[in-house]
Design an enzyme around this catalytic site. Structure first.
Site, mmCIF file in Angstrom:
data_model
loop_
_atom_site.group_PDB
_atom_site.id
_atom_site.type_symbol
_atom_site.label_atom_id
_atom_site.label_comp_id
_atom_site.label_asym_id
_atom_site.label_seq_id
_atom_site.Cartn_x
_atom_site.Cartn_y
_atom_site.Cartn_z
ATOM 1 N N HIS A 159 -2.036 -44.646 1.664
ATOM 2 C CA HIS A 159 -1.793 -45.623 0.472
ATOM 3 C C HIS A 159 -3.202 -45.441 -0.304
ATOM 4 C CE1 HIS A 159 -1.109 -48.919 -2.113
ATOM 5 N NE2 HIS A 159 0.069 -48.656 -1.868
ATOM 6 N N GLU B 299 6.809 -47.896 2.853
ATOM 7 C CA GLU B 299 8.076 -46.928 2.695
ATOM 8 C C GLU B 299 8.709 -46.627 3.952
ATOM 9 O OE1 GLU B 299 9.127 -47.184 0.040
ATOM 10 O OE2 GLU B 299 8.270 -45.973 -1.548
#
Ligand code: ACO
Length: 390
Positions: A268, A326
Site C-alpha cells: 500500500h 483487497e
C-alpha cells in the site's frame, strides 16, 4: 531543477473532515470513528449521513435518508437500454458502470450553488449505483432484472437485486460492514480524480465517472478479483501436483516474484503496516465462513497470505509490504456469493459515499486543483521546416 513528487507521494493536497489514514500506525478514522467501531456496527445509511452532514443522524434523520434513497433507486429507460446493449457486447462491468452513471444526468435533479441541492444530487446518484450494478450483472447472466424493494435498506436491497431472493441477514451484515469499511480512505487515487474534476466547477456526474475510471485499475480497486484468482490458481496447481497448499503457494509465489509480478492484495502507498481494513473484513469473513460458505477456501486463503507475506519480506527486505484491504475484500465478497466481476463495481457502490462527500467538500473549498510540472524535454533554438528534416 525543482524536486518532482513522483506519484504525489507524501504531498498533502486538501484538509478533510471525512477520514484519516495513519500509515505508520495502521489506523483509519472515518467521520471521527475508528474503522473497527464503525464498520461492523453502523448501517450504510448512517455512514452516508455522517459523511454528508458531519455528524451522526438521529432516528428520524436516518429514517428520512433511508426513505429518500429507497425512493430514488429506479433507473431511467435510457440507462436500462444502454445496459442491455452493453450486456450484448459483454462490456466489462466497471466500464458499464462508468457509462451508466453518465446516463444518470438524464434522471437526477439539477444542483445549483446551494448545499442542500448538492446533497440531494449526491443522494440520488448514490441511490442508483447498486441498481445499475445488479441490473447489469443479471443481464450478463441472462437473468431477468430484479426491481428494487423499497422496504429493504440500501445494502440489503443491493444483495436482493443481485441474487433475486430475500437476503440472509448474516450476508447483509457482512456486506454492510464491507460498505462501511471501504466508504472513504483519505486522498486515494479515485477520490483525488473526483476532486480534481469538481474543482474546475464541473458537475458531480462527471466527477463520479472520472472516479470510477480511476478505481478500475488493478493497482487500486481492480485488485480483489486477481487476488482471489491467485488463491484459486494455487489450489488448482496443488490439486494436480499433489502438493499441500503451503508448498504450492511457495512455488507459485516464488515464480511470480521472480517474474517481477506484483501480488494483488499486498502492499500500500500509505500503510507501512497491516491495513486496518484487512482486519475488519477478516473478522467479518471469519464470521461468515464459520456460519456458511467454503470454509476450506478461507483456510487456504489464510495459508496463501502467510506464505505471501514471508516471501514478500524475503524478496523486498527494504519495503514493508503487508496485506491490504483487497485481499479480504475478495474473500468476504466471494463468501457472500458475489462473482469476481462484481468485486470492483461493489467497491465503487460503497466508495460512491466517500466520493460524493469529498466532492461536496471540494465544492465548498472552491479552488481549482492545478499542480505544476517540471519540463524535462528538449529546447530547440529554431523551428525546423518539414522539408529540411532528417
Ligand atoms: N507485490 C510485489 N511487489 C510489490 C508489491 C506487491 N503487491 N507492492 C509493491 N511491491 C514492490 C514494487 O515492485 C516495488 O519494488 P522495487 O522498488 O524493487 O521496484 C516496490 O515494492 C514499490 O513499493 P511501494 O513504493 O511501497 O509501492 P507503491 O506505493 O508504488 O504502490 C501499490 C502501492 C500500487 C498498492 C502496490 O503495493 C501494489 O501494486 N500492490 C498490488 C495491487 C493492490 O493490491 N492494489 C490495491 C491497493 S489497496 C486500494 O487501492 C484499495
Amino acid at each position: 531543477m525543482e524536486k518532482i513528487a513522483h506519484g504525489l507521494e507524501g504531498v498533502v493536497v486538501a484538509g478533510t473532515h471525512l477520514s484519516h489514514v495513519d500509515g505508520e500506525r495502521g489506523e483509519l478514522i472515518i467521520g471521527g470513528f475508528a474503522v473497527d467501531e464503525l464498520g461492523p456496527n453502523a448501517t450504510f445509511e448512517e455512514v452516508l449521513y455522517l459523511l454528508w452532514h458531519g455528524r451522526l443522524p438521529r432516528r428520524n434523520e436516518v429514517d428520512d435518508l433511508a426513505r429518500a434513497l429507497a425512493a430514488q433507486r429506479s433507473l431511467p429507460p435510457a440507462t436500462l437500454s444502454f445496459l442491455r446493449s452493453a450486456a450484448e457486447r459483454n462490456l466489462a462491468p466497471m466500464d458499464a458502470l462508468r457509462i451508466a452513471v453518465g446516463t444518470l444526468s438524464l434522471a437526477v435533479p439539477q444542483a445549483n450553488g446551494r448545499r442542500e441541492t448538492q446533497v440531494a444530487l449526491a443522494q440520488s446518484l448514490v441511490a442508483r449505483f447498486p441498481t445499475i450494478i445488479a441490473a447489469y450483472s443479471r443481464l450478463l447472466g441472462g437473468e431477468a432484472i430484479v426491481e428494487p424493494d423499497a422496504r429493504l435498506g440500501h445494502v440489503a436491497n443491493y444483495l436482493y437485486m443481485l441474487q433475486g431472493n430475500r437476503p440472509d441477514p448474516d450476508a447483509v451484515r457482512a456486506l454492510e460492514t464491507y460498505f462501511n469499511t471501504v466508504v472513504d480512505h483519505g486522498m486515494n487515487a479515485s477520490t483525488f480524480a473526483a476532486r480534481v474534476i469538481i474543482s474546475t466547477r464541473s458537475d458531480m456526474v462527471s466527477a463520479l465517472e472520472g472516479a470510477i475510471g480511476a478505481l478500475k485499475g488493478p493497482l487500486h480497486g481492480g485488485a480483489p478479483g486477481p487476488a482471489l484468482d491467485m488463491v484459486f490458481a494455487i489450489r488448482e496447481h496443488a490439486a494436480s501436483s499433489g502438493r499441500i497448499i503451503e508448498e504450492e503457494a511457495e512455488v507459485w509465489i516464488r515464480d511470480a516474484l521472480a517474474r517481477d509480478e506484483r501480488l494483488m492484495g499486498f502492499g500500500h502507498r500509505v500503510y507501512k503496516v497491516r491495513d486496518p481494513r484487512a482486519d475488519v473484513l477478516g473478522a467479518a469473513a471469519t464470521k461468515l465462513f464459520t456460519g456458511a460458505g467454503d470454509r476450506q477456501l478461507y483456510t487456504d486463503a489464510r495459508t496463501v497470505e502467510k506464505v505471501a507475506l514471508r516471501l514478500l519480506r524475503e524478496a523486498k527486505p527494504e519495503r514493508r509490504l503487508d496485506t491490504n484491504v483487497e485481499y479480504y475484500t475478495a474473500l468476504l465478497l466471494h463468501g457472500i456469493g458475489l462473482s469476481t466481476g462484481l468485486f470492483s463495481p461493489t467497491f465503487a457502490a460503497a466508495r460512491a459515499g466517500g466520493w460524493t462527500a469529498h466532492i461536496l467538500e471540494q465544492i465548498k473549498e472552491d479552488r481549482i486543483i492545478r499542480p505544476s510540472s517540471a519540463y524535462i524535454g528538449e529546447n530547440h533554438p529554431r523551428w525546423s521546416p518539414l522539408e529540411g528534416r532528417i
